[in-house]
Scaffold this active site. Structure first.
Site, PDB file in Angstrom:
ATOM      1  CE1 TYR A 142      -3.579  -2.563   0.485  1.00 24.25           C
ATOM      2  CE2 TYR A 142      -4.665  -0.552   1.213  1.00 24.25           C
ATOM      3  CZ  TYR A 142      -4.734  -1.858   0.779  1.00 24.25           C
ATOM      4  OH  TYR A 142      -5.963  -2.458   0.641  1.00 24.25           O
ATOM      5  CE  LYS A 192       1.721 -17.761  -3.199  1.00 24.44           C
ATOM      6  NZ  LYS A 192       0.853 -18.949  -3.300  1.00 24.44           N
ATOM      7  CG  ASP A 224      -2.177 -20.079  -1.936  1.00 25.37           C
ATOM      8  OD1 ASP A 224      -1.596 -20.002  -0.838  1.00 25.37           O
ATOM      9  OD2 ASP A 224      -1.728 -20.755  -2.884  1.00 25.37           O
ATOM     10  CG  ASP A 248      -8.101  -4.686   1.520  1.00 26.16           C
ATOM     11  OD1 ASP A 248      -9.023  -4.192   2.192  1.00 26.16           O
ATOM     12  OD2 ASP A 248      -8.084  -4.683   0.271  1.00 26.16           O
ATOM     13  CG  ASP A 252     -13.682  -7.011   2.088  1.00 26.14           C
ATOM     14  OD1 ASP A 252     -13.411  -6.311   3.081  1.00 26.14           O
ATOM     15  OD2 ASP A 252     -14.131  -6.562   1.020  1.00 26.14           O
TER      16      ASP A 252
END
Ligand code: IPM
Ligand code: MG
Length: 357
Positions: A142, A192, A224, A248, A252
């Site tokens: 970000y 990751k 993942d 982020d 959700d």
């Protein structure tokens, strides 16, 4: 009398209606518990761009800095999606997080028993879920430099940089370890590391810090896999710690376990200074002004503000309990509606929550 100054940022879309419902409840709570709340409303996001040409005007920023806590509703307006990046609503929010040094974003996901049927997942999968996503909020891709777009011989190339330093990782991971120590002592770090160097450093730092928290059981997951595990067997999670972008996305996804993203609160905290409390959902421009919005995520964010930011834990408990009671009584906003329940608008559900206090 105890008195707290709150910088209030209604923002865009459904922001003003959920803010109205939430401040009403907060006023009732303050009265009941003998403290005073002083609300100072300020422009932020698209509403601020319209009036001042900046998504985070200077007086909004300085009011936030000098407040006891910042309570935000939602920002975002598709009208500004083509503006230069520095002049978009989202950029104002990122700037506010950066300026207040809010590196730790806490997003609890707890299933209300009365909403078991509102989720798109089977009740037996989500029953008993009570997890927290701890998201790093002021670093990673970000904010990483360099970033931008350049013309090339054949066209255009755009790039962002995913970057973390050891101390940035350490401070957020410590927050997560401490939370885990006070819960069921399980921490899942998400990265990751099979592909990204920045994730390998993340994993190495978690392992190093784990030595100081021997009572906490740590496991690592690739992002993942976590996105799959969250819908496969969410009950396995207690505290999840992860980077800005992964957090982020996963928050959700985790929000939908509860049946609606309209239920998920968040707190963004720094080492000192005021915290920022805001729902995880966006400004929902499609239903703005229709009295259809669910104000509960903002109210639960207000409860986090009362407990963490203002040390008014009695009032925080009362607010959470009355939300639970209203849901148990069968009142629902349209995003949560299921058979046999009574649908209410944003304002009316707020009134029910006040009655139940
Ligand atoms: C969130 C939002 C923000 C983010 C946007 C509005 C900039 O999606 O708080 O999760 O990406 O952090
Ligand atoms: Mg998001």
């Amino acid at each position: 009398m105890r008195s707290h100054r709150i910088a209030l940022l209604p923002g865009d879309g459904i922001g003003p209606e959920i803010t109205a419902a939430t401040t009403k409840v907060l006023k009732a709570l303050a009265k009941k518990n003998n403290f005073e709340l002083i609300f100072e409303e300020h422009l932020m996001g698209g509403a601020a761009i319209e009036r001042t040409n900046s998504p985070l005007p200077l007086d909004t920023l300085s009011a936030c800095k000098s407040s006891d806590a910042v309570l935000m509703a939602a920002i975002g307006n598709p009208k500004f999606d083509c503006n230069p990046r520095e002049n978009r609503p989202e950029t104002g929010l990122l700037k506010l997080r950066e300026e207040l040094k809010l590196f730790a974003n806490i997003r609890p996901v707890k299933i209300f028993p009365s909403l078991l049927k509102a989720s798109s997942l089977k009740p037996e999968i989500i029953s008993g879920v009570d997890l927290i996503v701890v998201r790093e909020l002021t670093g990673g891709i970000y904010f990483g430099q360099p970033k931008g777009q350049v013309k090339t011989d054949t066209g255009v190339r755009a790039f962002n940089t995913m970057t973390y330093s050891d101390d940035e990782i350490d401070r957020i991971v410590k927050v997560a370890f401490e939370l885990a120590q006070n819960r069921s002592k399980r921490l899942c770090s998400v990265d990751k590391a099979n592909v990204l160097d920045v994730s390998q450093l993340w994993r190495d730092r978690v392992n190093l810090l784990a030595k100081n928290y021997q009572d906490v059981e740590v496991n690592h997951q690739y992002v993942d896999n976590t996105s799959m595990q969250l819908v496969r067997e969410p009950i396995q999670f207690d505290v999840i710690v992860t980077s800005n972008l992964f957090g982020d996305i996963l928050s959700d996804e985790a929000a939908m376990l509860t049946g609606s993203i309209g239920m998920l609160p968040s707190a963004s905290l720094g080492s000192n200074g005021p915290g920022l409390f805001e729902p995880v959902h966006g400004s929902a421009p499609d239903i703005a002004g229709l009295d259809k919005a669910n104000p509960i995520a903002m109210m639960l964010s207000a409860a986090m503000m009362l407990r963490i930011g203002l040390k008014e834990s009695t009032a925080a408990n009362e607010l959470e309990n009355s939300i639970e009671e209203v849901l148990r009584s069968g009142f629902r906003t349209c995003d949560l509606m299921s058979e046999g329940c009574l649908q209410l608008g944003c304002e009316a559900i707020g009134e029910e929550i006040i009655k139940a206090l």
